[in-house]
Every structure is written in C-alpha cells, then in structure tokens.
Design a protein around this motif. Structure first.
Motif, mmCIF file in Angstrom:
data_model
loop_
_atom_site.group_PDB
_atom_site.id
_atom_site.type_symbol
_atom_site.label_atom_id
_atom_site.label_comp_id
_atom_site.label_asym_id
_atom_site.label_seq_id
_atom_site.Cartn_x
_atom_site.Cartn_y
_atom_site.Cartn_z
ATOM 1 N N ILE A 133 0.845 -1.203 0.000
ATOM 2 C CA ILE A 133 0.000 0.000 0.000
ATOM 3 C C ILE A 133 0.880 1.252 0.000
ATOM 4 N N THR A 134 1.954 1.209 0.771
ATOM 5 C CA THR A 134 2.903 2.327 0.778
ATOM 6 C C THR A 134 3.521 2.514 -0.609
ATOM 7 N N ALA A 135 3.884 1.401 -1.254
ATOM 8 C CA ALA A 135 4.451 1.474 -2.602
ATOM 9 C C ALA A 135 3.421 2.011 -3.593
ATOM 10 N N PHE A 136 2.179 1.588 -3.456
ATOM 11 C CA PHE A 136 1.112 2.050 -4.347
ATOM 12 C C PHE A 136 0.916 3.559 -4.199
ATOM 13 N N ASP A 137 0.945 4.043 -2.961
ATOM 14 C CA ASP A 137 0.801 5.480 -2.723
ATOM 15 C C ASP A 137 1.957 6.251 -3.360
ATOM 16 N N ALA A 138 3.173 5.737 -3.204
ATOM 17 C CA ALA A 138 4.331 6.398 -3.803
ATOM 18 C C ALA A 138 4.244 6.374 -5.321
ATOM 19 N N LEU A 139 3.761 5.280 -5.877
ATOM 20 C CA LEU A 139 3.625 5.166 -7.333
ATOM 21 C C LEU A 139 2.654 6.208 -7.873
ATOM 22 N N GLN A 140 1.542 6.393 -7.179
ATOM 23 C CA GLN A 140 0.566 7.390 -7.627
ATOM 24 C C GLN A 140 1.177 8.789 -7.600
ATOM 25 N N LYS A 141 1.977 9.085 -6.603
ATOM 26 C CA LYS A 141 2.628 10.390 -6.523
ATOM 27 C C LYS A 141 3.674 10.563 -7.615
ATOM 28 N N ILE A 142 4.386 9.475 -7.939
ATOM 29 C CA ILE A 142 5.382 9.538 -9.019
ATOM 30 C C ILE A 142 4.696 9.813 -10.348
ATOM 31 N N LEU A 199 -2.134 -4.908 -4.898
ATOM 32 C CA LEU A 199 -3.132 -5.131 -5.948
ATOM 33 C C LEU A 199 -4.113 -6.235 -5.574
ATOM 34 N N LEU A 200 -3.762 -7.081 -4.600
ATOM 35 C CA LEU A 200 -4.714 -8.085 -4.121
ATOM 36 C C LEU A 200 -5.955 -7.434 -3.521
ATOM 37 N N VAL A 257 -11.523 -3.163 -2.883
ATOM 38 C CA VAL A 257 -11.647 -1.706 -3.035
ATOM 39 C C VAL A 257 -10.942 -1.276 -4.313
ATOM 40 N N ASP A 258 -11.384 -0.149 -4.889
ATOM 41 C CA ASP A 258 -10.744 0.369 -6.093
ATOM 42 C C ASP A 258 -9.373 0.966 -5.785
ATOM 43 N N ASP A 259 -9.263 1.619 -4.644
ATOM 44 C CA ASP A 259 -7.998 2.229 -4.241
ATOM 45 C C ASP A 259 -7.471 1.494 -3.011
ATOM 46 N N PRO A 260 -6.371 0.731 -3.148
ATOM 47 C CA PRO A 260 -5.842 -0.038 -2.013
ATOM 48 C C PRO A 260 -5.560 0.815 -0.782
#
Length: 525
Positions: free
Chosen positions: A323-332, A360-361, A366-369
């Motif tokens: 989830i932390t990686a997903f948040d960082a990816l969205q910011k990138i 992604l699991l 939810v749409d947004d992890p």
C-alpha cells in the motif's frame, strides 16, 4: 455461483492447456524412443529396427500434428483473454515464447519432414541425424515454454518501471538460467519420456497378448522398459529438486501441498494422508511421517518449514508495505513530466516496490488499495492461500503414480533381461491398462504447479484477477464452449487414428537382407 470474467478466462486457459498437454508428453517421449531405435538400426543394420522406427514414427507423427495445432490457440489467448498481462510483461514473456515458435515451426517441423520423407533420400547416418534433431527440437521447444512459465513462478532478471507501468528485462541471462525454470524443464521432459515409454510398453504388451508382431513387440518392450526405468527414476529425483526450490521461492505452495496449517519445529513431519479442510483450516485424520518433510524440503534437520498461518501473516505485512508502494507510485505518476520526483517519494517506492503486487490483491475489495480497512487487508492475506485439498490430493496421486511407473518398468526390465516378456499374461494386461496413467500424472502435475501459484499470475508481482482482458462473460463462455467442442473432436480423431494405426501394425519393410551387414562395413563399401 455465477462465474466472473476472471474465473471464465482461467477456465478457458486451463482447458486448452490441459488438452494441449495431452499431446506434448508423448511427442517428447516417442521422439527419443525413435532416436534410440534408429541408432540400433544404424549400428546393427537389422531391418526390424528400421521397421520399428517407422511404425512408432507413424504414431509420433499423428500426435505431433495435433500437438502443434492445439498449441497455437494457447499463444493467441495471451492477447485475447490476458491483454493486461501481455502488456505488463510482454518485454520478458514474449521473447521465450517467440523463440519457442521458431523452434516448433522451423527447426522441429523441418526435421520431422526429413524423418518421414527422407528414408530413401538420405544416407543412414543423415536420416539418423534428422531423427535425433527431431528429439532435440522437441526438447528445445519445451525448454523455452518452461523458461517462460518458470519466470511466472519466479520472476528473476526483471524490474518494474513506474514510468511505463511495465515489467522490463534487467538480466536476460538470469531469465534463461532461472533455477525454477530449469528444474521444471528437466522434470517435465522426464515425465514426457515416461509417457512415451509406458505407451510403447503398453501397445507392445497388447501385441504380445494377441500374438501379433511378436519380434517387434519384444524389442520395443526392451527399449521402453530400460528407457522408462531411467526416466521414472529421474522424474522422482528431479521432482525432489522442484520441491526443494519451492521451499525457497514458493513457500505457500509447499505449505498448501502438505496441508501444513501451523509451523512445526524443525524438521517438519510429512503428511502421508489426511483430509484437509479449507473451511476449518485443519487437516483431519492426518497420518504423519516424522522429520520427512524437513529432510525433503530443506535437506537439513534445523531449517523450519513455515506453515500456512505464518505465511498468511507475512502476506498481510507485505500487503501493508505494498500500500505504501502504491501510494508512492501514484505520486510519481502525478509528477509533472520533466519535473524532479520528490526524493522521499522515490525512496519510499524503492523500499517498498517489491511488494506492490500485494497491494493489488486489495483490488478485489476496493478500487484504491490505500482506502482498505484492516479487515480487508486480513482477507486479502488469506487470499494468498490456494485450494489446499486440490493440491494435497493431486500431489499425492501424482507421486503415487510415479512410484508405480518405477515398479512397472523395473519388472519389465528384469523380464526383458531374462527374455521372459511373454510368460506372464497378467503383467501384460497391467501394462496395457497403465497406458493412460502417465497422462493422469502429467495433468495433475500441472494442476499442482498452476493452482499452487494462485492467486498470482506472476508470483508476488501481478494477481491473476488484474491480468485479464476487458471482455464480456458471454464472449468468453462462447469461446470456451467452442474450444471444448473442437478439442473434443480433435481428441476423438487422434484416438481413432492411433487405434487404427496400432491395429494395422507395422508395414512390411522392403529393405534387402544386405542391410544385415554392420553399418560400419556398409559405410566402408
């Protein structure tokens, strides 16, 4: 229960793959048997070995054609049913798949043509070379497919690019030398050799029971028994290597195969038999062999084999990191093109990016992890557990059949050495009835490999549910029914052609008796 697009796409690929694999093992096994038989012919000059090579070659040809035709459909499915998967990993997965196509349709098919039409146009040594090239081509074709499949099980030599949102190759040599792929290759190919050997053994036994083509049958059984015994033993040894690698790379698969819910003190016991329950998360009436699993899986007395509960806890921790990686990816990705990425955001992604797939699991819930609740994180952790009863029983039936093949080929190896192949009719009937069993073992092997990987299409990187195309369920269901009907017809046609060829028997060989001169003398003349 209503099937969704993910379940239907999985069902279609599983059906076409299992149908396709009905042809592949026999192709692998018979190609080597043909090479052995023709080698004996070239060395001895005895016409019966040429007749044997031609007869079994006819059965090989029928099987080969249908194997190639059913394999084409599987490759198209990656673009039709699994378009996001193809986009996500096409740079990596496409290369071995393309090379496999070249092997199958150019190298292998070319030498198959020389095998069938080159008997009177090539020298003995030239035709023998073509025959062995057919075997090599078949094995190389399998190699590249299993390199691709092995990468899905253990995605080495690659990295995720947050700019392109794709996996990219970082070390193609690591992809080629992936230990999981190499172990799967030798194990799968050896299983194909067993299939070919048991097929030749069973058909030859049928001839002996009928009193037909006795000399051909006895020689064929001698080849099949010795080749099959060596292959059966290698399957067990190489299967052990695959299990050892699963301990390192696919711990959840191993725990599910053993229905081991709780982590045990080292060395762990092996569950010989029991009734695993996914609902109770317990294995009822289990019979254990102390220390066996620890010795087999870790080859040591002090290495712990983690149980399902512990692995689920690890998965939940990785989901949180993801989830932390997903948040960082969205910011990138939200950063203006050309602008510098916040170093803290970049560092956060680098530290947690390996667990992005676990986030992604949560897409199932939810749409947004990032908005997932602790309960949803816990549920997603348990989603990493595959179907335990299916794996438990599939593995044990497969292993049991493997040991049966060792026993069967050992018996006929001894009978062949003592020249008493036709003295025990009950044993001949067992050989005939055993013909379909290698296919059962092979299909169960793929069930273990692929169901054991769920919920991942790429282990730890991309969930299966995120890889499908945006298709309607009715569309996929229609193609499933169409493929099922078509492949069933093909299976019936192949069986009819094979039975017809077996009933007809070998063609009389018109080679003159001068061929009995040893090949070395004939070459000198």
């Amino acid at each position: 229960m209503e099937l969704n697009i993910v379940d239907l796409s999985r069902l279609q690929f599983a059906m076409t793959a299992l149908y396709h694999f009905l042809f592949i093992p026999l192709t692998l096994g018979l190609s080597v048997v043909l090479g052995i038989m023709e080698t004996v012919y070239v060395m001895t000059g005895r016409p019966i070995w040429r007749q044997m090579t031609k007869f079994w070659g006819t059965l090989f040809g029928i099987n080969f054609v249908l194997g190639v035709s059913t394999g084409i459909v599987m490759e198209f499915q990656f673009g039709m049913n699994w378009s996001y998967y193809s986009h996500y990993v096409g740079d990596i997965f496409g290369a071995p798949l393309a090379i496999e196509g070249l092997m199958a349709f150019f190298l292998e098919a070319t030498f198959v043509g020389l095998f069938f039409f080159g008997w009177d146009k090539l020298s003995k040594l030239g035709h023998l070379t073509a025959t062995w090239c057919v075997a090599l081509g078949s094995n190389f074709s399998a190699l590249w497919i299993l390199i691709a499949n092995g990468w899905m099980q253990n995605p080495v030599g690659s990295a995720f690019n947050p700019q392109t949102m794709r996996m990219e190759v970082t070390d193609f040599f690591a992809v080629l030398m992936n230990p999981v792929a190499q172990a799967k290759f030798v194990h799968t190919v050896s299983a194909g050799y067993v299939t070919g050997a048991i097929f030749v053994l069973g058909v030859s036994a049928w001839y002996l029971l009928r009193g037909r083509h006795v000399e051909l049958a006895k020689r064929s059984m001698a080849v099949a028994a010795s080749f099959g015994l060596a292959a059966s033993l290698s399957v067990v040894v190489l299967g052990d290597e695959s299990g050892y690698l699963a301990t390192e790379h696919q711990k959840m698969k191993l725990a599910a195969i053993e229905a081991m819910w709780e982590t045990e003190p080292a060395p762990a016991a092996f569950t010989l038999i029991g009734l695993p329950s996914q609902v109770d998360r317990e294995t009822h009436y289990a019979i254990h062999i102390p220390w066996a699993l620890g010795l087999i899986a870790t080859r040591s007395l002090d290495t712990v084999v983690p149980g399902i509960d512990e692995l689920v806890g690890q998965a939940q921790a990785r989901i949180k990191s993801g989830i932390t990686a997903f948040d960082a990816l969205q910011k990138i990705r939200a950063t203006t093109p050309g602008a510098a990425i916040d170093p803290a955001v970049q560092r956060s992604f680098e530290d947690n990016g390996a667990n992005l797939g676990y986030a992604l699991l949560l897409k199932r819930y939810v749409d947004d992890p990032r908005t997932a609740t602790p309960e949803q994180v816990a549920a997603a952790g348990w989603d990493t557990v595959p179907n335990v009863p299916t794996l438990f029983w599939s593995f044990r039936i497969m292993v049991g059949l493997g040991f049966f093949f060792i026993l069967l080929t050992s018996v006929f190896f001894v009978l062949s050495a003592r020249r008493r192949l036709d003295h025990y009719r009950p044993l001949l009937w067992i050989a005939v009835l055993a013909i379909p069993l290698p296919w059962v073992a092979g299909e169960l092997g793929w069930v273990v490999a692929e169901i054991g990987r769920q919920p991942w299409i790429i282990e730890g990187v991309l969930p299966t549910a995120a890889a499908v195309s945006d298709l309607g369920a009715a569309t996929v269901l229609t193609t499933i029914l169409g493929f099922a009907a078509l492949y069933t017809v093909l299976i019936i046609i192949e069986m009819a052609l094979m039975v017809r060829a077996i009933r007809k028997g070998p063609e009389p060989d018109d080679e003159p008796e001068a061929a009995l001169v040893p090949a070395t003398l004939a070459a000198a003349e």
